[in-house]
Structure formats: C-alpha cells, structure tokens
Design an enzyme around this catalytic site. Structure first.
Site, PDB file in Angstrom:
ATOM      1  N   ASP A  14       0.846  -1.201   0.000  1.00 14.64           N
ATOM      2  CA  ASP A  14       0.000   0.000   0.000  1.00 14.64           C
ATOM      3  C   ASP A  14       0.872   1.238   0.000  1.00 14.64           C
ATOM      4  O   ASP A  14       2.085   1.138   0.109  1.00 14.64           O
ATOM      5  CB  ASP A  14      -0.883  -0.001   1.264  1.00 14.64           C
ATOM      6  CG  ASP A  14      -0.010   0.031   2.514  1.00 14.64           C
ATOM      7  OD1 ASP A  14       0.276   1.130   3.005  1.00 14.64           O
ATOM      8  OD2 ASP A  14       0.420  -1.047   2.992  1.00 14.64           O
ATOM      9  N   ASP A  23       0.526   3.759   2.303  1.00 14.54           N
ATOM     10  CA  ASP A  23       0.394   4.390   3.610  1.00 14.54           C
ATOM     11  C   ASP A  23      -0.535   5.608   3.508  1.00 14.54           C
ATOM     12  O   ASP A  23      -1.505   5.578   2.740  1.00 14.54           O
ATOM     13  CB  ASP A  23       1.772   4.736   4.197  1.00 14.54           C
ATOM     14  CG  ASP A  23       1.716   4.884   5.711  1.00 14.54           C
ATOM     15  OD1 ASP A  23       1.094   4.024   6.349  1.00 14.54           O
ATOM     16  OD2 ASP A  23       2.265   5.851   6.255  1.00 14.54           O
TER      17      ASP A  23
HETATM   18  N1  LIG Z   1       1.208   1.318   5.729  1.00 11.62           N
HETATM   19  C1  LIG Z   1       1.746   0.462   6.589  1.00 11.62           C
HETATM   20  N2  LIG Z   1       2.185   0.896   7.796  1.00 11.62           N
HETATM   21  C2  LIG Z   1       2.761   0.038   8.659  1.00 11.62           C
HETATM   22  N3  LIG Z   1       2.904  -1.278   8.426  1.00 11.62           N
HETATM   23  C3  LIG Z   1       2.461  -1.735   7.251  1.00 11.62           C
HETATM   24  N4  LIG Z   1       2.479  -2.976   6.735  1.00 11.62           N
HETATM   25  C4  LIG Z   1       1.916  -2.919   5.528  1.00 11.62           C
HETATM   26  N5  LIG Z   1       1.530  -1.655   5.223  1.00 11.62           N
HETATM   27  C5  LIG Z   1       1.872  -0.904   6.292  1.00 11.62           C
END
Ligand SMILES: Nc1ncnc2[nH]cnc12
Ligand SMILES: CSC[C@H]1O[C@H](OP(=O)(O)O)[C@H](O)[C@@H]1O
Length: 333
Positions: free
Chosen positions: A248, A250
């Site tokens: 992703d 974030d």
């Molecule tokens: N955006 C994110 N923040 C922290 N850990 C994650 N693991 C996968 N995506 C994450």
C-alpha cells in the site's frame, strides 16, 4: 587489530578465548541441522511449495516461538526452517511477537542465516504495491514495549554494532538472486534496493502527518515488525536479510484516504505466492553457492561479531539463557 563482518577495524575489549560448543539439551530441540531459516510475515504463513517434513516447537528461555517451526526440504534435499511471525492464524500483534523466542529457536536448530519477509507500506510514489524491496537501513519508531535484547536481566552488558542492520554481503548477493527469482516467475515484479524502512509500533497505521514526516526523514517504506528482529539476529550472530513486499501507499498521498487492513489484505496473497517462489529459489542458490566455495561467508557473515560487543570476558559468566542463544561464548551454570 581485528575487523568485524562490517569491515570495522576494532580492538577487542576482551581477551582471546576459546569457542565454547556447549548447547543446553532440550527434549524438544531438533537434532537435524538446518542452516537457513525463513520468517514469514503478514500473508506468508507457510512455505507449502516445499516438501514438509515435520514441526518442531523448541521451548527457549524466552518461551515458545510464534508458531511451531515447520521443517521442509528443497528439491536438493536441503532443509529450511519456517516460523510464522504472527502465528499461523495471524493471532499475534506486532507489539507482542515473541521475537527473542523466534530467533533463539531458529539458532537452536542450527540456523546461521535468516531471510525474513515483511509486508510494508510504500512512502515513495515509484515503489508500488506488489513490488519487492531489499531494505538496507532502518529507523526505529517503536515505543520501547518490545524486549530488544537477549542480554536483558543477565548481568552481561553487550553493545552490538548495528550501523548496517542487515548483513552486507548477504544483501549484495541477494540482489542478483531475488531478481533472478522474480524474472523466472514471470509476473514482472520489480525489485528495489538501498531503501530505508521506518519501523513503527502500531497496531494502528500512521497519521498523514507522521507519514509525511517519515518521507522528510528519508524513509522509503513503513512496517511494524522489522525491529527488534534484526537486532536480535545480530546478537545471535545470525546473518539476516529482510525481503519486504509493498502492499500500500500508507497515508501520505494527498488524494487518498490512507491505508486500511482490507487494502493490505487484497494484495497479500499475490505477494505471498511470489515470496514462496523467491524463498525456494534463493535458498537453493544460497546453499549451492556456499557449498561450492569453501571460503564463502554468505552463511556465516555475522559469526564472531559479538566478540566486539561484550563488555566482560564471557567465559567468566555462567548463564543458561545466554548459553542457549550464544553457546559460542557462554555456558550454563
Ligand atoms: N502502511 C503500513 N504501515 C505500517 N505497516 C504496514 N504494513 C503494511 N503496510 C503498512
Ligand atoms: C496486515 S498490515 C500490518 C502488518 O503487516 C506487516 O506485518 P509483517 O511485517 O509481519 O509482514 C506489518 O508490519 C504489520 O504487522
């Protein structure tokens, strides 16, 4: 003058001592030597592309590992040990992962090299969900609730070098091997190297302000589990590399609402399938390379690194927990 695995030339703080091969017996300890261990993260709960042999569940001085350890064999017959970081049913949150037990249990099986897989968020536009990354640096944003050392409460003070949190030689070698694995899988998966991973406490994801701040700090990726795992592997003198898989973007992108577990979950299966393929390919090649060259340090890069870290002569200390994880230096009372 001696130099450690990272090329730091240092004078040892302790007198020369003989290695101590004593390892405490435990009824649950496997007898087969397994040189390579894999830690699976979110989505990667097994290596069922390999031939399963048995489960072992060693009780370490720090309790049991996150999951029973699955011992499997590669087509060459070489053995691999696999532990699911969050448990096979994903029941263990990032803050409560028994990281000391996981690392110590793998060491008790004979593991000298660990490949850890981790699902991470991307803090960079160019690193897209589905991409693979070999991070080279970490920024610690955990909150001190996770035990981070095998030396806690032992009366032994040790300051392990951690300037390069991942084993340099192993990391450089992995670049070619992981790229090759991704190419022969044929999905067009990209590989990034030399990236900095921010490790946050979680379990909630970051705020947008935090996500933007991590970008300003030079962070490229964000996850919740890379520490203390890497520190503990270093203390146990185990070569360690992280293979991160982006899931992703974030929360930093202005036009998006921020990450959700559902969004991460949607890509976990694809990343896990590719991770299984990468693990099998890379470990087969790694063991082959180490076997073909008797001078290779690929599997032993960190051996001896703790001799520069200990603040007292280890043979004067008898400690059951340290004897379990560092039998090279410590013996049981
Ligand atoms: N955006 C994110 N923040 C922290 N850990 C994650 N693991 C996968 N995506 C994450
Ligand atoms: C399911 S999203 C957050 C979760 O995923 C990552 O786990 P792992 O590093 O074990 O793959 C992240 O660190 C969080 O624990």
């Amino acid at each position: 003058m001696l130099s450690d695995a990272h090329g730091n030339r240092r004078r040892s703080l302790i007198p020369h001592f003989l290695p101590n091969s004593h390892h405490p017996p435990t009824s649950q300890m496997a007898t087969d030597k397994v040189l390579v261990g894999v830690i699976g993260g979110s989505g990667l709960y097994n290596l069922d592309n390999l031939t399963f042999i048995k489960h072992v569940n060693p009780e370490t001085p720090w309790g049991f590992p996150s999951s029973p350890i699955a011992i499997s064999s590669l087509p060459s017959g070489a053995l691999v040990a696999f532990v699911a970081r969050h448990g096979v049913g994903h029941t263990i949150s990032p803050s409560t992962i028994p990281a000391r037990a996981n690392i110590a249990a793998l060491k008790s099986l004979g593991v000298s090299t660990i490949l850890a897989f981790s699902a991470v968020g991307s803090l960079r536009e160019e690193i897209a969900p589905g991409d693979f990354i070999l991070p080279s640096q970490l920024i610690d944003r955990t909150k001190g609730v996770r035990p981070t050392s095998f030396f806690d409460d032992t009366g032994v003070v040790a300051h392990a070098g951690f300037g390069d949190p991942y084993s340099n030689g192993l990391g450089r070698w992995l670049e070619g091997a992981v790229k090759e694995a991704l190419e022969n899988e044929g999905r067009g998966t990209k590989l990034w190297t030399e990236k900095t991973l921010v490790v946050m406490e979680g379990p909630q994801f970051s705020t947008r302000a935090e996500s933007l701040m991590y970008r300003m700090w030079g962070g490229d990726l964000i996850g919740m589990t890379a520490l203390p795992e890497a520190k503990l592997a270093r203390e146990a003198e185990i070569s360690f590399a992280l293979i991160a898989t982006a899931t992703d973007y974030d929360a930093w992108r202005p036009h998006e609402a921020g990450v959700t577990a559902a969004e991460v979950g949607a890509i976990l299966k694809q990343n896990a399938d590719t991770s299984r393929h990468v693990a099998a390919h890379v470990i087969e090649r790694l063991l082959g390379a180490a076997q073909a060259d008797s001078t290779s340090t690929l599997l032993t890069e960190e051996k001896g690194c703790m001799q520069f870290a200990l603040m007292a002569p280890p043979l004067s200390v008898k400690n059951a927990a340290l004897a379990y994880v560092l039998p090279e230096y410590f013996s049981a009372p």
